[in-house]
Motif scaffolding. Structure first.
Motif, PDB file in Angstrom:
ATOM      1  N   LEU A   1       0.834  -1.204   0.000  1.00 29.68           N
ATOM      2  CA  LEU A   1       0.000   0.000   0.000  1.00 29.68           C
ATOM      3  C   LEU A   1       0.869   1.254   0.000  1.00 29.68           C
ATOM      4  O   LEU A   1       0.661   2.169  -0.822  1.00 29.68           O
ATOM      5  N   MET A   2       1.848   1.314   0.895  1.00 30.81           N
ATOM      6  CA  MET A   2       2.679   2.500   0.982  1.00 30.81           C
ATOM      7  C   MET A   2       3.556   2.662  -0.261  1.00 30.81           C
ATOM      8  O   MET A   2       3.850   3.786  -0.693  1.00 30.81           O
ATOM      9  N   ASP A   3       3.964   1.536  -0.844  1.00 30.84           N
ATOM     10  CA  ASP A   3       4.791   1.611  -2.048  1.00 30.84           C
ATOM     11  C   ASP A   3       3.982   2.187  -3.206  1.00 30.84           C
ATOM     12  O   ASP A   3       4.479   3.020  -3.968  1.00 30.84           O
ATOM     13  N   TRP A   4       2.715   1.757  -3.331  1.00 31.23           N
ATOM     14  CA  TRP A   4       1.876   2.307  -4.415  1.00 31.23           C
ATOM     15  C   TRP A   4       1.630   3.793  -4.187  1.00 31.23           C
ATOM     16  O   TRP A   4       1.674   4.585  -5.139  1.00 31.23           O
ATOM     17  N   LEU A   5       1.345   4.189  -2.947  1.00 31.39           N
ATOM     18  CA  LEU A   5       1.124   5.601  -2.662  1.00 31.39           C
ATOM     19  C   LEU A   5       2.359   6.432  -3.001  1.00 31.39           C
ATOM     20  O   LEU A   5       2.248   7.553  -3.527  1.00 31.39           O
ATOM     21  N   SER A   6       3.533   5.884  -2.728  1.00 25.26           N
ATOM     22  CA  SER A   6       4.764   6.590  -3.085  1.00 25.26           C
ATOM     23  C   SER A   6       4.913   6.690  -4.599  1.00 25.26           C
ATOM     24  O   SER A   6       5.323   7.732  -5.133  1.00 25.26           O
ATOM     25  N   PHE A   7       4.604   5.603  -5.304  1.00 24.57           N
ATOM     26  CA  PHE A   7       4.613   5.630  -6.775  1.00 24.57           C
ATOM     27  C   PHE A   7       3.647   6.695  -7.299  1.00 24.57           C
ATOM     28  O   PHE A   7       3.990   7.513  -8.163  1.00 24.57           O
ATOM     29  N   PHE A   8       2.434   6.695  -6.765  1.00 23.05           N
ATOM     30  CA  PHE A   8       1.394   7.627  -7.227  1.00 23.05           C
ATOM     31  C   PHE A   8       1.817   9.077  -6.961  1.00 23.05           C
ATOM     32  O   PHE A   8       1.568   9.961  -7.782  1.00 23.05           O
ATOM     33  N   ALA A   9       2.462   9.308  -5.837  1.00 26.17           N
ATOM     34  CA  ALA A   9       2.868  10.670  -5.479  1.00 26.17           C
ATOM     35  C   ALA A   9       3.896  11.238  -6.457  1.00 26.17           C
ATOM     36  O   ALA A   9       3.998  12.463  -6.615  1.00 26.17           O
ATOM     37  N   GLN A  10       4.661  10.367  -7.135  1.00 27.02           N
ATOM     38  CA  GLN A  10       5.730  10.830  -8.029  1.00 27.02           C
ATOM     39  C   GLN A  10       5.275  10.992  -9.476  1.00 27.02           C
ATOM     40  O   GLN A  10       6.057  11.421 -10.323  1.00 27.02           O
ATOM     41  N   GLN A  11       3.994  10.660  -9.769  1.00 30.30           N
ATOM     42  CA  GLN A  11       3.551  10.666 -11.156  1.00 30.30           C
ATOM     43  C   GLN A  11       3.085  12.044 -11.619  1.00 30.30           C
ATOM     44  O   GLN A  11       2.717  12.905 -10.811  1.00 30.30           O
ATOM     45  N   ASP A  12       3.094  12.197 -12.937  1.00 33.62           N
ATOM     46  CA  ASP A  12       2.455  13.357 -13.559  1.00 33.62           C
ATOM     47  C   ASP A  12       0.966  13.038 -13.648  1.00 33.62           C
ATOM     48  O   ASP A  12       0.554  12.148 -14.383  1.00 33.62           O
ATOM     49  N   TRP A  13       0.167  13.762 -12.910  1.00 36.51           N
ATOM     50  CA  TRP A  13      -1.261  13.442 -12.844  1.00 36.51           C
ATOM     51  C   TRP A  13      -2.075  14.053 -13.985  1.00 36.51           C
ATOM     52  O   TRP A  13      -3.294  13.910 -14.018  1.00 36.51           O
ATOM     53  N   THR A  14      -1.431  14.706 -14.925  1.00 39.26           N
ATOM     54  CA  THR A  14      -2.165  15.411 -15.979  1.00 39.26           C
ATOM     55  C   THR A  14      -3.130  14.497 -16.736  1.00 39.26           C
ATOM     56  O   THR A  14      -4.318  14.827 -16.881  1.00 39.26           O
ATOM     57  N   PRO A  15      -2.672  13.334 -17.283  1.00 39.50           N
ATOM     58  CA  PRO A  15      -3.638  12.490 -18.007  1.00 39.50           C
ATOM     59  C   PRO A  15      -4.750  11.951 -17.102  1.00 39.50           C
ATOM     60  O   PRO A  15      -5.893  11.812 -17.547  1.00 39.50           O
ATOM     61  N   LEU A  16      -4.419  11.676 -15.847  1.00 39.92           N
ATOM     62  CA  LEU A  16      -5.445  11.196 -14.923  1.00 39.92           C
ATOM     63  C   LEU A  16      -6.458  12.299 -14.628  1.00 39.92           C
ATOM     64  O   LEU A  16      -7.661  12.035 -14.519  1.00 39.92           O
ATOM     65  N   ARG A  17      -5.980  13.530 -14.484  1.00 42.75           N
ATOM     66  CA  ARG A  17      -6.883  14.651 -14.231  1.00 42.75           C
ATOM     67  C   ARG A  17      -7.804  14.868 -15.427  1.00 42.75           C
ATOM     68  O   ARG A  17      -9.000  15.170 -15.259  1.00 42.75           O
ATOM     69  N   GLU A  18      -7.276  14.710 -16.636  1.00 45.77           N
ATOM     70  CA  GLU A  18      -8.094  14.905 -17.835  1.00 45.77           C
ATOM     71  C   GLU A  18      -9.182  13.843 -17.932  1.00 45.77           C
ATOM     72  O   GLU A  18     -10.343  14.147 -18.219  1.00 45.77           O
ATOM     73  N   GLU A  19      -8.813  12.579 -17.691  1.00 41.67           N
ATOM     74  CA  GLU A  19      -9.822  11.516 -17.740  1.00 41.67           C
ATOM     75  C   GLU A  19     -10.842  11.689 -16.628  1.00 41.67           C
ATOM     76  O   GLU A  19     -12.048  11.487 -16.829  1.00 41.67           O
ATOM     77  N   TYR A  20     -10.368  12.078 -15.459  1.00 45.78           N
ATOM     78  CA  TYR A  20     -11.247  12.268 -14.304  1.00 45.78           C
ATOM     79  C   TYR A  20     -12.269  13.373 -14.587  1.00 45.78           C
ATOM     80  O   TYR A  20     -13.460  13.243 -14.271  1.00 45.78           O
ATOM     81  N   ALA A  21     -11.810  14.467 -15.217  1.00 43.51           N
ATOM     82  CA  ALA A  21     -12.733  15.554 -15.563  1.00 43.51           C
ATOM     83  C   ALA A  21     -13.738  15.106 -16.608  1.00 43.51           C
ATOM     84  O   ALA A  21     -14.927  15.451 -16.538  1.00 43.51           O
ATOM     85  N   THR A  22     -13.285  14.306 -17.582  1.00 45.16           N
ATOM     86  CA  THR A  22     -14.186  13.824 -18.625  1.00 45.16           C
ATOM     87  C   THR A  22     -15.275  12.926 -18.046  1.00 45.16           C
ATOM     88  O   THR A  22     -16.453  13.044 -18.391  1.00 45.16           O
ATOM     89  N   LEU A  23     -14.892  12.018 -17.152  1.00 45.68           N
ATOM     90  CA  LEU A  23     -15.909  11.123 -16.604  1.00 45.68           C
ATOM     91  C   LEU A  23     -16.903  11.889 -15.743  1.00 45.68           C
ATOM     92  O   LEU A  23     -18.090  11.546 -15.697  1.00 45.68           O
ATOM     93  N   HIS A  24     -16.450  12.953 -15.059  1.00 45.15           N
ATOM     94  CA  HIS A  24     -17.393  13.754 -14.290  1.00 45.15           C
ATOM     95  C   HIS A  24     -18.353  14.511 -15.209  1.00 45.15           C
ATOM     96  O   HIS A  24     -19.537  14.662 -14.890  1.00 45.15           O
ATOM     97  N   GLN A  25     -17.852  14.963 -16.349  1.00 46.00           N
ATOM     98  CA  GLN A  25     -18.735  15.605 -17.318  1.00 46.00           C
ATOM     99  C   GLN A  25     -19.782  14.616 -17.835  1.00 46.00           C
ATOM    100  O   GLN A  25     -20.960  14.957 -17.972  1.00 46.00           O
TER     101      GLN A  25
END
Length: 809
Positions: free
Chosen positions: A327-351
């Protein structure tokens, strides 16, 4: 495809201090209001736990101007709407949905009940007993107790550790001190400075603002009050704790001093934590045999505090080691990522979600006042959350971000889609003889494309049914549903709700929502259902136990169809299956895109209708073990015949029954807190449905009370004056006009109409048939109902009481 609803509603504060959010959504068929009071169970004096919840209940008991039978709940129900309320830790919410022509009347009643509650001592005594019954059920509910126990690791001084629902001991309504505290709480918080009113509907912003101002003029004017921040979540320097129980592991992270945008950041983090796609945490834990299922959600958020809960369903061989490290290893991985594509998909699904949301869902979303994506401030808050959790700069992996959702891709529509040679867009809506012949062929095919709804809407529905030679075994059904789990989640994010259910010897695949992705979703769903290894799948996560009355509601459709021998032979079931279906609201482009998927449907095409099941005056009783000490009973009373006139009469009976039934069994007799009556269509059969859940009254006695109510129906009908009868009938008929029916509700009516043998203009004929029911016809229907001419079917938490009831086989 029509444009998306604007993602941001209009917001302002009126002169009297009432905050409002107004959403003009022209595609909506209904309107909704959500009122949020900034006061909840943690804001009451320590001496009177449950006072906020108690006040919420009291406000629904009627006013001098609108007694209970004319109040908001009765009004909303009589117009076919939805209504509810909820008391949370620091807020109390009241919300309802109505057709546009009835919306002003609903707001008028809501403002009156908030501004002029009666607070009658006798009403308080009665309603306290309702909360006592809820408390008894809560204290005996294992799932509720497990949820409450999650707070055991927090500081004892934090209000989350306390009891706040209220019961007989904590609500001494006889004491003057309690009455004074109740009045003080009401006057302090139930005023404009503490309220936010959110309205959503097809009206213009000017019309919505006028409605909001009229509402606010009734409410006491006041200033915003700062709610006191609680003590820190934990009394030690630790910021997380673990709880282990049978097949479950809970991790809880206590977060402090977060910025205001922490809500959107937590929602974003939980969304990607919950993803089951390859390369993510859930898939990794499953592949390593460490966990079967993962669910992350915030349990609490207020004043910069938040409690993040990560629940893991464990394999049957006990508590494995290494889960925390992964769990902590994944959270550390996630913290280092560029969230731009995830933010774009997340906004699209909310729309997409907003585009298919009901008026009530939109109003409630607006009352939360959260961003629908992850803003720049949300990114900052997310980094702070990950730091507090303990994510570090390095990780071991291997991890990968989730693959993009395939159903969120939008393909450009073909030019002049749906037109034939020689037509231009100016001819759209005109049909040629060639098109009519094509439509005729489609209507004779197993998949009928209904013309009952316009095909220029963004929404549609698909129903695909298989009739089987044997009943699918429950284990097989669970595996097939589990195979669809990932697809259902991707489809939901893209605006399509998918369900796959079994009843008797039938399977039903149902899709509602945005029509544009439906052909692709259908193609993928058919592949998942018929793949050769469907019988070998991951273990199904243990589901949360439903309350007894909900268990009965879930079981009812299955008990209304005949069963044969069970089998788990998938190949045998598919090879002998006969299929048919109905597609509703589909454009020509969507119909064409469905062709490939429909060519791959397993089974034999069969457009021969089977008559709806009948009970033929029988009274059948089915006992369902709910695993609870609470009693519950459902009584389903089908119409005397399958004729449209009888359906119309039964619908009018249901319309006039709803409020008196609730008033008699819930308010006057206080038999239980889950009491309802409604019209239901099950496998093409129309019937009246009555339901009660009670902590102390046995099903046989509940049935007797329902029968006594039904025996009084003729008197109830005769006491209606002509104006009330005509107005009630007109109100009911208006609920079935195409202008008032949301697509999903209209689609369900058309599907049930197909199963019941109705004609293609069913939605036109139904309101006309309702308007033809006079008092004599309704009295005749009430007599036939009491004589059980259409049969009665009862599901209960105990065995049959005997004659005239027969135990169902």
């Amino acid at each position: 495809m029509p444009a998306l609803n604007h993602p941001r509603p209009h917001t302002e504060t009126l002169a009297n201090g009432l905050r409002v959010t107004l959403r003009h959504a022209p595609n909506l068929k209904r309107c909704a209001a959500a009122l949020r009071v900034a006061a909840g169970s943690h804001d009451v004096p320590l001496a009177w736990p449950g006072m906020a919840h108690f006040l919420e209940h009291l406000l629904f008991l009627g006013t001098e101007r609108f007694p209970a039978r004319q109040g908001l709940m009765a009004y909303v129900q009589s117009h076919g709407g939805q209504i509810n309320a909820r008391t949370s830790e620091r807020t109390t919410d009241y919300f309802f949905e109505l057709p546009p022509q009835a919306f002003a009347g609903g707001l008028e009643r809501l403002s009156d009940m908030l501004a002029h509650p009666r607070m009658n001592p006798d009403d308080q005594q009665q309603e306290r007993e309702v909360l006592q019954a809820e408390f008894v059920a809560w204290s005996q509910d294992a799932t509720a107790q497990q949820q409450f126990a999650l707070f055991d690791g927090l500081s004892e001084a934090h209000p989350l550790r306390g009891f706040h629902a209220g019961n007989r001991a904590t609500l001494p309504v006889e004491q003057p001190e309690f009455q004074q505290a109740l009045q003080d709480f009401y006057q302090r918080f139930y005023q404009t400075g503490q309220m936010t009113l959110s309205l959503a509907g097809p009206q213009s912003l000017e019309e919505l603002r006028t409605l909001a101002e009229a509402f606010g003029n009734v409410i006491a004017k006041g200033e915003s009050i700062e709610q006191h921040a609680p003590v820190p979540l934990m009394s030690t320097s630790e910021r997380s704790y673990q709880q282990a129980e049978e097949r479950r592991l809970n991790w809880l992270f206590a977060l402090e001093s977060l910025p205001e945008s922490c809500a959107e950041a937590l929602a974003f983090l939980c969304h990607w934590l919950n993803s089951a796609k390859p390369g993510g945490l859930s898939a990794d834990l499953r592949e390593r045999g460490l966990a079967v299922h993962l669910k992350a959600q915030p349990l609490y958020q207020f004043a910069g505090q938040a409690l993040l809960h990560i629940e893991l369903t464990l394999p049957a061989n006990g508590l494995p080691t290494g889960i925390h490290e992964r769990l902590m290893d994944w959270l550390s991985f996630f913290a280092q990522q560029d969230w731009t594509p995830l933010r774009e998909e997340y906004a699209t699904l909310h729309q997409r979600q907003q585009q298919v949301s009901s008026a009530l869902q939109l109003a409630r979303l607006d009352s939360e006042q959260h961003e629908v994506g992850l803003s720049g401030q949300g990114v900052t808050a997310l980094k702070q959350i990950l730091t507090q959790i303990g994510a570090v700069d390095n990780f071991s992996g291997p991890w990968q971000l989730p693959a993009p959702n395939p159903f969120l891709r939008t393909e450009a529509p073909a030019s002049n889609a749906g037109l034939i040679r020689g037509q231009t867009s100016a001819h759209r809506g005109l049909r040629t003889f060639a098109q009519d012949r094509s439509r005729s062929r489609r209507e004779r095919s197993p998949m009928q494309f209904s013309q009952a709804l316009p095909d220029n809407s963004a929404e549609g529905a698909i129903y695909l049914r298989w009739r089987l030679d044997s009943s699918p075994a429950s284990a097989l059904q669970s595996r097939l549903e589990n195979n669809l789990h990932a697809l259902r989640e991707d489809a939901r994010q893209a605006g399509v709700d998918v369900s796959f259910s079994a009843s008797g010897n039938e399977w039903l695949l149902k899709m509602t929502g945005l029509q544009e992705p439906m052909p692709t979703v259908l193609e993928h769903a058919l592949k998942e259902l018929t793949q050769p290894d469907a019988a070998v799948s991951q273990a199904t996560p243990a589901s949360v136990a439903l309350m007894p009355i909900r268990q009965l509601l879930k079981a009812l459709p299955d008990h209304c169809l005949a069963h044969t021998a069970n089998t788990d032979d998938t190949q045998q079931l598919w090879s002998s299956a006969r299929w048919d279906g109905l597609a509703i609201g589909m454009s020509a482009q969507t119909q064409a895109a469905m062709g490939l998927a429909l060519s791959r449907v397993h089974g034999t095409p069969d457009n021969q209708l089977t008559p709806p099941p009948t009970l033929s005056s029988q009274r059948l009783w089915s006992a369902v073990d709910s695993g609870s000490s609470e009693h519950a009973l459902l009584l389903f009373c089908p119409a005397a015949t399958g004729e449209l006139a009888d359906e119309a009469a039964w619908r009018l009976l249901a319309h006039f029954c709803q409020t008196p039934f609730y008033q008699r069994l819930r308010v006057e007799l206080q038999l239980g807190y889950a009491v309802f009556s409604a019209l239901r269509q099950i496998h093409g059969t129309t019937g009246l449905l009555f339901g009660v859940q009670s902590p102390n009254v046995a099903p046989a006695d509940l049935l007797q009370h329902i029968e006594q109510f039904l025996s009084g129906l003729p008197m109830l009908i005769n006491t209606l004056d002509d104006n009330a009868f005509i107005a009630g009938r007109q109100t009911l008929a208006e609920q079935f006009s195409q202008a008032a029916l949301p697509t999903a509700q209209a689609a369900e009516l058309l599907w049930q109409g197909k199963l019941g043998g109705r004609s293609s203009d069913y939605l036109t004929q139904l309101p006309e048939a309702i308007l033809q029911i006079d008092r004599v016809a309704l009295l005749a229907a009430a007599r036939r109902l009491n004589q059980a001419e259409g049969g009665w079917r009862c599901l209960a938490s105990s065995t049959s009481p005997g004659t005239p009831w027969q135990a169902a086989k």
